[in-house]
Design an enzyme around this catalytic site. Structure first.
Site, PDB file in Angstrom:
ATOM      1  N   ALA A   1       0.803  -1.230   0.000  1.00  0.00           N
ATOM      2  CA  ALA A   1       0.000   0.000   0.000  1.00  0.00           C
ATOM      3  C   ALA A   1       0.837   1.281   0.000  1.00  0.00           C
ATOM      4  O   ALA A   1       0.458   2.265  -0.627  1.00  0.00           O
ATOM      5  CB  ALA A   1      -0.933  -0.011   1.209  1.00  0.00           C
TER       6      ALA A   1
ATOM      7  N   CYS B   1      15.721  -0.042   0.620  1.00  0.00           N
ATOM      8  CA  CYS B   1      16.175  -1.074   1.543  1.00  0.00           C
ATOM      9  C   CYS B   1      17.690  -1.230   1.569  1.00  0.00           C
ATOM     10  O   CYS B   1      18.226  -1.829   2.465  1.00  0.00           O
ATOM     11  CB  CYS B   1      15.547  -2.413   1.181  1.00  0.00           C
ATOM     12  SG  CYS B   1      13.856  -2.253   0.714  1.00  0.00           S
TER      13      CYS B   1
HETATM   14  N1  PLP Z   1       9.225  -5.383  -4.123  1.00  0.00           N
HETATM   15  C1  PLP Z   1       9.588  -4.227  -4.712  1.00  0.00           C
HETATM   16  C2  PLP Z   1       9.746  -4.183  -6.188  1.00  0.00           C
HETATM   17  C3  PLP Z   1       9.803  -3.085  -3.940  1.00  0.00           C
HETATM   18  O1  PLP Z   1      10.176  -1.943  -4.541  1.00  0.00           O
HETATM   19  C4  PLP Z   1       9.644  -3.173  -2.525  1.00  0.00           C
HETATM   20  C5  PLP Z   1       9.925  -1.986  -1.681  1.00  0.00           C
HETATM   21  O2  PLP Z   1      10.725  -1.142  -2.011  1.00  0.00           O
HETATM   22  C6  PLP Z   1       9.245  -4.393  -1.972  1.00  0.00           C
HETATM   23  C7  PLP Z   1       9.047  -5.482  -2.792  1.00  0.00           C
HETATM   24  C8  PLP Z   1       9.021  -4.526  -0.488  1.00  0.00           C
HETATM   25  O3  PLP Z   1       7.806  -3.908  -0.131  1.00  0.00           O
HETATM   26  P1  PLP Z   1       7.497  -3.475   1.392  1.00  0.00           P
HETATM   27  O4  PLP Z   1       8.255  -2.206   1.632  1.00  0.00           O
HETATM   28  O5  PLP Z   1       6.017  -3.251   1.429  1.00  0.00           O
HETATM   29  O6  PLP Z   1       7.908  -4.599   2.252  1.00  0.00           O
END
Ligand code: PLP
Length: 373
Positions: A199, A323
Site C-alpha cells: 500500500a 532497503c
Molecule cells: N518489491 C519491490 C519491487 C519493492 O520496490 C519493494 C519496496 O521497495 C518491496 C518489494 C518490499 O515492499 P514493502 O516495503 O512493502 O515490504
C-alpha cells in the site's frame, strides 16, 4: 525557510487524505476485532469485505482472490516459500534485478534443494522472452518476475513471460509492488497465478499490502495461528490500514491517466532542463518504464555524495532501493544493466509523484548544477 522537495516516491509515498479520513473511523470508533461474533464487530467486518471488493475490482480479480498481508516483503516471501510446488520439479526461475524480498526468498528455497536460475537482462533492464524459453524446462515449478523495477523503472512483458511459464507447466508470480496504482494492471489479462502489492507505494499506509492468489492455486499458510483470511494468513486483520489501502488504490486507479500524464510531464521537463546544462549523465532503463521514475548516472561521481548534497538543499532522492540505501556499493540492478564504469557509482533515483510540481523540477536541476559546478 529551506524548501522541502520530496522526490523519492518509489521509496514510499505520502498518505492519501481520503485514505487517512477513512482510516480514522476504524482506529478510534469502529475498532472491533472482526473475528468476534458480537454486533460491535459488524461494521469493521463489512469494511474488510468492502476493501477486498474494491481492491479486487481495481486489478480485475475476484474478492476471494485477495489476501491481506503486512506489505510487499511478506507477499513476496509467502508466494515463493509457500506455493505448493511439485516436489519433482526443483527449479525456480527469477531475474537478476528482482527486489531482495524475492532474491532472498529464492535463496532460502535453495536450502530445500531448489535450484535457482537468474535470468539476465539487457542494458535497459528488459528480460528478452527467449532467455526464459532457453532456461525453462519440465523441472521448473515457479517463475517469479517483477512487473516494474524499483531502481530503473523498466517494465517487463509479463503476459508473454507468464504464457511461456504456463506452457511449460510452471506457475507464475509477479512482484507488482512498484507498478500497482501507477500503471493499469489486470491480473486476468496478464494470466499470473500470484501477484504482490504494497500500500505505501500507492499513497496507502505503511505495513499493509496484499497477495493476489488466482482461484485454484494451492498455497499454504505462511504464519501459523488463527483462521483469518480463509485460514491462509493468521493474525488479527489490520482493518484501518486495509481500509486506507483500498481507498488509496481506488483513488490512484480512478486517476491513473492524469497521474501518468503528470509524472511523464515532470520527467520530460526534468530531462529537457538537465540537457540545457553541461552535466554529463546517462539515463538508465527502458522506454517502457514507470512514469516519473528517473535513474540517472553521473560521470565520475558518487551517488551517495549527490544524495547528501541534495539533502542539504532540502531535496529527497535516493541512490537506488530504499532497503539498501546505506550500502555504498553499486547496486545489483546497475551491475546487471552494465552501466559504463565511469558512470555506475554516480547513480541516483528521482521518483516524482502527484504532489510534485514544475517548480520542484527546476529546483532539483538547479541544485544539481550547483553540485556539478
Ligand atoms: N518489491 C519491490 C519491487 C519493492 O520496490 C519493494 C519496496 O521497495 C518491496 C518489494 C518490499 O515492499 P514493502 O516495503 O512493502 O515490504
Amino acid at each position: 525557510m529551506k524548501k522541502f522537495i520530496y522526490a523519492d516516491n518509489a521509496a514510499t509515498s505520502k498518505l492519501d487524505m481520503d485514505a487517512f479520513e477513512a482510516m480514522k473511523l476504524y482506529l478510534l470508533q469502529e475498532f472491533g476485532n472482526v473475528s468476534q461474533p458480537y454486533s460491535f464487530s459488524r461494521k469493521p467486518k463489512k469494511a474488510l469485505q468492502k476493501a477486498r471488493e474494491i481492491i479486487a475490482t481495481c486489478i480485475g480479480a475476484m474478492p476471494d482472490e485477495i489476501y491481506f498481508t503486512s506489505g510487499g516483503t511478506e507477499s513476496d516471501n509467502w508466494a515463493i516459500k509457500c506455493i505448493n510446488l511439485n516436489q519433482n520439479k526443483k527449479k525456480i526461475i527469477t531475474s537478476s534485478i528482482e527486489h531482495h524480498a524475492v532474491l532472498n526468498a529464492c535463496k532460502f528455497m535453495e536450502s530445500f534443494g531448489y535450484k535457482i536460475k537468474y535470468l539476465n537482462v539487457d542494458n535497459e533492464g528488459t528480460i528478452n522472452s527467449s532467455t526464459l524459453e532457453e532456461a525453462i524446462d519440465n523441472t521448473t515449478s515457479l517463475v517469479s518476475i517483477m512487473y516494474a523495477n524499483n531502481e530503473i523503472g523498466t517494465i517487463q512483458d509479463i503476459k508473454t513471460l507468464c504464457d511461456i511459464s504456463h506452457s511449460n507447466g510452471a506457475l507464475f508470480h509477479c512482484d507488482a509492488v512498484q507498478a500497482i496504482g501507477h500503471v493499469k494492471i489486470n491480473v486476468k489479462d496478464l494470466g499470473v497465478d500470484l501477484l504482490s502489492a504494497s500500500a505505501h507505494k500507492f499513497n496507502g499506509p505503511k505495513g499493509v499490502g496484499f497477495l493476489y492468489v488466482k482461484k485454484g492455486t494451492h498455497i499454504s499458510s505462511f504464519f501459523a495461528g488463527g483462521s483469518q483470511e480463509n485460514d491462509l494468513r493468521a493474525g488479527t486483520e489490520n482493518i484501518a490500514s486495509i481500509v486506507g489501502m483500498a481507498v488509496a488504490l481506488k483513488n490512484n486507479c480512478d486517476n491513473i491517466e492524469n497521474n501518468v500524464q503528470h509524472n511523464r510531464k515532470l520527467e520530460d521537463l526534468f530531462i529537457r532542463e538537465l540537457d540545457k546544462t553541461n552535466i554529463k549523465y546517462i539515463k538508465n532503463g527502458a522506454k517502457d518504464k514507470l512514469p516519473g521514475l528517473l535513474s540517472l548516472s553521473f560521470r565520475n561521481s558518487d551517488g551517495e555524495a549527490i544524495l547528501h548534497r541534495l539533502d542539504l538543499s532540502g531535496i529527497c532522492v535516493s541512490t537506488g532501493a530504499a532497503c539498501n540505501s546505506t550500502d555504498t556499493q553499486v547496486s545489483h540492478v546497475i551491475n546487471a544493466i552494465s552501466v559504463d564504469k565511469a558512470y555506475e557509482k554516480g547513480t541516483i533515483r528521482i521518483s516524482f509523484g502527484k504532489d510534485n510540481t514544475d517548480d520542484d523540477v527546476h529546483e532539483i536541476v538547479s541544485a544539481l548544477c550547483k553540485i556539478f559546478s
